[in-house]
Design a protein around this motif. Structure first.
Motif, PDB file in Angstrom:
ATOM      1  N   GLU A 151       6.165  -8.945 -14.349  1.00 38.22           N
ATOM      2  CA  GLU A 151       5.574  -8.281 -15.508  1.00 38.22           C
ATOM      3  C   GLU A 151       4.214  -7.746 -15.080  1.00 38.22           C
ATOM      4  O   GLU A 151       3.665  -8.171 -14.059  1.00 38.22           O
ATOM      5  N   PRO A 152       3.665  -6.794 -15.811  1.00 45.51           N
ATOM      6  CA  PRO A 152       2.343  -6.275 -15.425  1.00 45.51           C
ATOM      7  C   PRO A 152       1.313  -7.403 -15.348  1.00 45.51           C
ATOM      8  O   PRO A 152       1.289  -8.305 -16.196  1.00 45.51           O
ATOM      9  N   PHE A 153       0.484  -7.339 -14.323  1.00 43.23           N
ATOM     10  CA  PHE A 153      -0.504  -8.398 -14.079  1.00 43.23           C
ATOM     11  C   PHE A 153      -1.783  -7.723 -13.605  1.00 43.23           C
ATOM     12  O   PHE A 153      -1.946  -7.423 -12.422  1.00 43.23           O
ATOM     13  N   GLY A 154      -2.683  -7.443 -14.563  1.00 46.26           N
ATOM     14  CA  GLY A 154      -3.897  -6.680 -14.280  1.00 46.26           C
ATOM     15  C   GLY A 154      -4.721  -7.170 -13.102  1.00 46.26           C
ATOM     16  O   GLY A 154      -5.194  -6.369 -12.291  1.00 46.26           O
ATOM     17  N   PRO A 155      -4.942  -8.491 -12.971  1.00 47.73           N
ATOM     18  CA  PRO A 155      -5.806  -8.977 -11.882  1.00 47.73           C
ATOM     19  C   PRO A 155      -5.094  -9.132 -10.533  1.00 47.73           C
ATOM     20  O   PRO A 155      -5.555  -9.897  -9.685  1.00 47.73           O
ATOM     21  N   PHE A 156      -3.981  -8.410 -10.309  1.00 49.00           N
ATOM     22  CA  PHE A 156      -3.196  -8.673  -9.096  1.00 49.00           C
ATOM     23  C   PHE A 156      -3.997  -8.430  -7.820  1.00 49.00           C
ATOM     24  O   PHE A 156      -3.955  -9.243  -6.887  1.00 49.00           O
ATOM     25  N   ILE A 157      -4.756  -7.355  -7.747  1.00 45.92           N
ATOM     26  CA  ILE A 157      -5.520  -7.091  -6.520  1.00 45.92           C
ATOM     27  C   ILE A 157      -6.630  -8.128  -6.349  1.00 45.92           C
ATOM     28  O   ILE A 157      -6.925  -8.554  -5.232  1.00 45.92           O
ATOM     29  N   ASN A 158      -7.241  -8.565  -7.457  1.00 46.35           N
ATOM     30  CA  ASN A 158      -8.213  -9.664  -7.358  1.00 46.35           C
ATOM     31  C   ASN A 158      -7.552 -10.905  -6.788  1.00 46.35           C
ATOM     32  O   ASN A 158      -8.150 -11.633  -5.989  1.00 46.35           O
ATOM     33  N   THR A 159      -6.315 -11.164  -7.195  1.00 45.47           N
ATOM     34  CA  THR A 159      -5.579 -12.326  -6.700  1.00 45.47           C
ATOM     35  C   THR A 159      -5.278 -12.185  -5.213  1.00 45.47           C
ATOM     36  O   THR A 159      -5.390 -13.148  -4.449  1.00 45.47           O
ATOM     37  N   ILE A 160      -4.905 -10.969  -4.796  1.00 45.66           N
ATOM     38  CA  ILE A 160      -4.605 -10.719  -3.386  1.00 45.66           C
ATOM     39  C   ILE A 160      -5.868 -10.826  -2.535  1.00 45.66           C
ATOM     40  O   ILE A 160      -5.820 -11.191  -1.357  1.00 45.66           O
ATOM     41  N   ALA A 161      -7.032 -10.520  -3.134  1.00 44.30           N
ATOM     42  CA  ALA A 161      -8.301 -10.604  -2.399  1.00 44.30           C
ATOM     43  C   ALA A 161      -8.841 -12.026  -2.313  1.00 44.30           C
ATOM     44  O   ALA A 161      -9.775 -12.293  -1.554  1.00 44.30           O
ATOM     45  N   HIS A 162      -8.262 -12.926  -3.091  1.00 45.27           N
ATOM     46  CA  HIS A 162      -8.708 -14.324  -3.076  1.00 45.27           C
ATOM     47  C   HIS A 162      -8.436 -14.938  -1.702  1.00 45.27           C
ATOM     48  O   HIS A 162      -7.407 -14.647  -1.080  1.00 45.27           O
ATOM     49  N   PRO A 163      -9.348 -15.789  -1.209  1.00 44.25           N
ATOM     50  CA  PRO A 163      -9.153 -16.343   0.138  1.00 44.25           C
ATOM     51  C   PRO A 163      -7.914 -17.208   0.303  1.00 44.25           C
ATOM     52  O   PRO A 163      -7.494 -17.482   1.428  1.00 44.25           O
ATOM     53  N   SER A 164      -7.316 -17.648  -0.808  1.00 49.92           N
ATOM     54  CA  SER A 164      -6.078 -18.408  -0.676  1.00 49.92           C
ATOM     55  C   SER A 164      -4.915 -17.523  -0.242  1.00 49.92           C
ATOM     56  O   SER A 164      -3.922 -18.025   0.308  1.00 49.92           O
ATOM     57  N   ALA A 165      -5.020 -16.207  -0.470  1.00 51.73           N
ATOM     58  CA  ALA A 165      -3.928 -15.286  -0.149  1.00 51.73           C
ATOM     59  C   ALA A 165      -4.000 -14.863   1.315  1.00 51.73           C
ATOM     60  O   ALA A 165      -3.958 -13.686   1.666  1.00 51.73           O
ATOM     61  N   ALA A 166      -4.084 -15.843   2.194  1.00 49.97           N
ATOM     62  CA  ALA A 166      -4.225 -15.601   3.626  1.00 49.97           C
ATOM     63  C   ALA A 166      -2.858 -15.369   4.263  1.00 49.97           C
ATOM     64  O   ALA A 166      -1.839 -15.826   3.757  1.00 49.97           O
ATOM     65  N   ILE A 167      -2.857 -14.685   5.387  1.00 43.76           N
ATOM     66  CA  ILE A 167      -1.611 -14.436   6.106  1.00 43.76           C
ATOM     67  C   ILE A 167      -1.554 -15.376   7.323  1.00 43.76           C
ATOM     68  O   ILE A 167      -2.337 -15.255   8.262  1.00 43.76           O
ATOM     69  N   ILE A 168      -0.628 -16.308   7.259  1.00 46.03           N
ATOM     70  CA  ILE A 168      -0.423 -17.305   8.303  1.00 46.03           C
ATOM     71  C   ILE A 168       0.659 -16.795   9.258  1.00 46.03           C
ATOM     72  O   ILE A 168       1.629 -16.158   8.829  1.00 46.03           O
ATOM     73  N   SER A 169       0.517 -17.076  10.523  1.00 45.64           N
ATOM     74  CA  SER A 169       1.531 -16.685  11.499  1.00 45.64           C
ATOM     75  C   SER A 169       2.893 -17.260  11.119  1.00 45.64           C
ATOM     76  O   SER A 169       3.042 -18.479  10.977  1.00 45.64           O
ATOM     77  N   PRO A 170       3.907 -16.411  10.927  1.00 45.60           N
ATOM     78  CA  PRO A 170       5.248 -16.940  10.630  1.00 45.60           C
ATOM     79  C   PRO A 170       5.774 -17.876  11.716  1.00 45.60           C
ATOM     80  O   PRO A 170       6.463 -18.853  11.413  1.00 45.60           O
ATOM     81  N   LYS A 171       5.433 -17.578  12.959  1.00 45.18           N
ATOM     82  CA  LYS A 171       5.852 -18.445  14.062  1.00 45.18           C
ATOM     83  C   LYS A 171       5.241 -19.831  13.899  1.00 45.18           C
ATOM     84  O   LYS A 171       5.921 -20.858  14.097  1.00 45.18           O
ATOM     85  N   ALA A 172       3.959 -19.902  13.504  1.00 43.98           N
ATOM     86  CA  ALA A 172       3.292 -21.197  13.308  1.00 43.98           C
ATOM     87  C   ALA A 172       3.870 -21.930  12.106  1.00 43.98           C
ATOM     88  O   ALA A 172       4.037 -23.153  12.133  1.00 43.98           O
ATOM     89  N   LEU A 173       4.182 -21.187  11.036  1.00 43.26           N
ATOM     90  CA  LEU A 173       4.794 -21.826   9.864  1.00 43.26           C
ATOM     91  C   LEU A 173       6.122 -22.467  10.235  1.00 43.26           C
ATOM     92  O   LEU A 173       6.439 -23.574   9.789  1.00 43.26           O
ATOM     93  N   GLN A 174       6.895 -21.774  11.049  1.00 45.14           N
ATOM     94  CA  GLN A 174       8.180 -22.321  11.472  1.00 45.14           C
ATOM     95  C   GLN A 174       7.987 -23.516  12.401  1.00 45.14           C
ATOM     96  O   GLN A 174       8.700 -24.514  12.314  1.00 45.14           O
ATOM     97  N   GLN A 175       6.980 -23.440  13.261  1.00 44.42           N
ATOM     98  CA  GLN A 175       6.741 -24.507  14.225  1.00 44.42           C
ATOM     99  C   GLN A 175       6.200 -25.771  13.571  1.00 44.42           C
ATOM    100  O   GLN A 175       6.651 -26.881  13.871  1.00 44.42           O
ATOM    101  N   TYR A 176       5.236 -25.615  12.657  1.00 50.88           N
ATOM    102  CA  TYR A 176       4.528 -26.775  12.118  1.00 50.88           C
ATOM    103  C   TYR A 176       5.024 -27.228  10.744  1.00 50.88           C
ATOM    104  O   TYR A 176       4.785 -28.376  10.356  1.00 50.88           O
ATOM    105  N   GLY A 177       5.649 -26.353   9.974  1.00 51.70           N
ATOM    106  CA  GLY A 177       6.069 -26.733   8.641  1.00 51.70           C
ATOM    107  C   GLY A 177       4.871 -27.152   7.788  1.00 51.70           C
ATOM    108  O   GLY A 177       3.836 -26.477   7.772  1.00 51.70           O
ATOM    109  N   LYS A 178       4.981 -28.283   7.111  1.00 50.97           N
ATOM    110  CA  LYS A 178       3.885 -28.762   6.267  1.00 50.97           C
ATOM    111  C   LYS A 178       2.650 -29.122   7.086  1.00 50.97           C
ATOM    112  O   LYS A 178       1.536 -29.149   6.554  1.00 50.97           O
ATOM    113  N   ASP A 179       2.840 -29.395   8.373  1.00 53.02           N
ATOM    114  CA  ASP A 179       1.693 -29.729   9.223  1.00 53.02           C
ATOM    115  C   ASP A 179       0.832 -28.517   9.560  1.00 53.02           C
ATOM    116  O   ASP A 179      -0.156 -28.646  10.297  1.00 53.02           O
ATOM    117  N   ILE A 180       1.183 -27.345   9.003  1.00 50.92           N
ATOM    118  CA  ILE A 180       0.304 -26.190   9.157  1.00 50.92           C
ATOM    119  C   ILE A 180      -1.075 -26.508   8.589  1.00 50.92           C
ATOM    120  O   ILE A 180      -2.074 -25.887   8.975  1.00 50.92           O
TER     121      ILE A 180
END
Length: 516
Positions: A151-180
């Motif tokens: 549904e429309p979500f006005g603050p979406f770009i603010n949410t994407i700019a939040h530091p929690s919206a980080a891009i983690i290496s997919p290879k590392a996510l697969q390697q470490y799982g929750k231990d990332i």
């Protein structure tokens, strides 16, 4: 003989030059020690609500967008975006030539992997509710990714700019799982080197960083120092190059040190006291009103913050988009006692008061509140929680009926810069722990409806009107006692430049440099 002597002399000179060059290179190595007043509980940016933790994770991770030191949104791993007329589809063009610390290439698939993980409720990530409005993420081509919202979500770009919206290496996510959580692998300026719990977190220069000329520092060390005076002392002695927060009572002394620079800026930090409304006596509005009247906020600002704070002007700090400014709650202990008597507590009652952080300033606040409440007959035992206690006892409490929290002092910075994230994670019904941070266990169908209406509103005036109604409803229901908004005070050695504390108390080291 002469030729042999000349050869050895030349060899000696050559070796001396090599040694001197190595020594000069060694001397050129730069390190910055950051003394901070919080202990990270994880290095997974999707699994924390702690601003200090996210400040640390920004050493290793980047997102598509971020907030700069003026709290303006700027592109990072994305170059630009477009949004459909119906507000449901956001298409991002990504930066090329970026690599993760493990050598894998950043692309649209990496973005998809991360947000698919974030929006999957089975992963039970703390930030799930921040991204659960994403219907799906589509890879258009290696450098184009599309987000389709439910549904429309006005603050979406603010949410994407939040530091929690980080891009983690997919290879590392697969390697470490929750231990990332203990093995961060991103595209940021520093690669993860070491984490000694309670002691320090170390990052080293990422030689493959995509920004030309950065990072300018070889090693950063985040050092949790919970005691205010110790942080100040480390600055004075040179053991630390940066300290935040600075003990308010030592600002003048630090300013007198010619090697240090002290900076004071406005914040969007709300310090508040929540009441667990599921339990007596806090289910009674008269008790909640009484506690609000019992607290002298002007005195609190002076005693605990040395004047570097002012009484809260509502439930959302000024500086946050759509904050509704209200007069601070008046101090009237006689009225507080009368309301307690009316509610059936003429002699007061006993309870517990927890602080969400165990540092020196929090202890001062807890002691002040204990004294103020005691004057109207409310006797509270106080406890500043360590990060593990906060995560387990408060944020992770599985059953609202058995949660031990009663009175809870904490601060919240609206790190997306707009009112939705100032209200929804703290006061909506869906935000009861362990989902988010509604430690009041407040539930109002009308309040929830206002939040949903505001998200779908397209005009600024409509949004402002709806958010004003929501905040005025809070002033009637009083799930909190809003206390103060404090100023940001930090300091660093003058040889260090390019480090800033943002209005939400996050720390920016993107331009960090050292001059010798």
């Amino acid at each position: 003989m002469t030729h042999r002597f000349g050869f050895f002399r030349l060899l000696a000179v050559f070796l001396m030059v090599v040694v001197m060059a190595c020594a000069m290179q060694a001397r050129a190595q730069t390190r910055v020690v950051l003394a901070v007043g919080g202990q990270p509980e994880t290095l997974d940016p999707y699994n924390t609500n702690t601003t200090m933790t996210m400040a640390v994770t920004k050493s290793f991770y980047e997102g598509l967008y971020q907030f700069d030191r003026n709290f303006e949104i700027k592109p990072v791993l994305a170059l630009r975006y477009t949004v459909s007329d119906d507000g449901l589809v956001y298409t991002f063009e990504l930066r090329s030539g970026v690599k993760f610390h493990d050598g894998t290439v950043f692309d649209a698939n990496a973005v998809k992997v991360n947000f698919d993980r974030a929006k999957d409720p089975a992963n039970a990530l703390v930030r799930y509710n921040q991204f659960n409005r994403i219907e799906r993420v589509e890879v258009v081509d290696p450098l184009t990714v599309r987000f389709v919202l439910k549904e429309p979500f006005g603050p979406f770009i603010n949410t994407i700019a939040h530091p929690s919206a980080a891009i983690i290496s997919p290879k590392a996510l697969q390697q470490y799982g929750k231990d990332i959580a203990f093995h961060p692998v991103g595209t940021g300026p520093y690669t993860f080197a070491e984490w000694r719990q309670t002691d320090f977190i170390k990052g080293t220069r990422f030689e493959g960083y995509w920004r030309t000329g950065y990072p300018k520092v070889d090693e950063v060390i985040w050092m949790p120092v919970m005691e205010n005076n110790t942080r100040a002392a480390m600055l004075q002695t040179g053991e630390a190059d940066f300290a935040f927060p600075v003990p308010y009572e030592q600002v003048d002394g630090l300013k007198s040190n010619r090697s240090l620079q002290v900076i004071t800026t406005p914040s969007i930090m709300m310090r508040y006291l929540s009441f667990n409304m599921l339990h007596k006596p806090f289910d009674d509005i008269r008790v909640r009103q009484a506690i609000n009247y019992a607290i002298n906020r002007e005195a609190l600002a002076k005693v605990a913050f040395n004047g570097y704070a002012f009484p809260a002007q509502g439930f959302v700090p000024q500086g946050v988009a759509y904050a509704h400014k209200m007069a601070p709650w008046p101090y009237d202990p006689a009225k507080a006692r009368a309301l307690l008597a009316e509610a059936g507590y003429p002699n007061g009652f006993e309870s517990v008061l927890w602080g969400g952080i165990n540092n020196t300033t929090t202890q001062k606040v807890l002691q002040f509140l204990q004294q103020q409440l005691g004057q109207v007959g409310i006797k509270v035992s106080i406890l500043g929680l360590e990060s593990g206690q906060r995560a387990g006892w408060v944020e992770g409490a599985p059953d609202p009926q058995t949660a031990g929290v009663r009175l809870y002092y904490i601060g919240w910075s609206t790190s997306t810069g707009e009112a939705d994230w100032a209200l929804r994670p703290l006061l909506s019904t869906q935000a009861w722990p362990p989902g988010l941070n509604n430690t009041a266990y407040y539930s109002s169908a009308q309040f929830d409806a206002y939040l949903e209406q505001a998200l779908k509103a397209t005009g600024d005036e409509d949004k402002r009107t709806i958010y004003q109604k929501a905040q005025e409803l809070l002033a009637v229901d009083l799930p909190w006692a809003p206390l103060v908004t404090d100023e940001i005070v930090y300091a660093h050695n003058k040889r260090v430049t390019g480090i800033y504390v943002l209005p939400d108390s996050n720390i920016d080291i993107n331009e960090l440099a050292v001059s010798e």
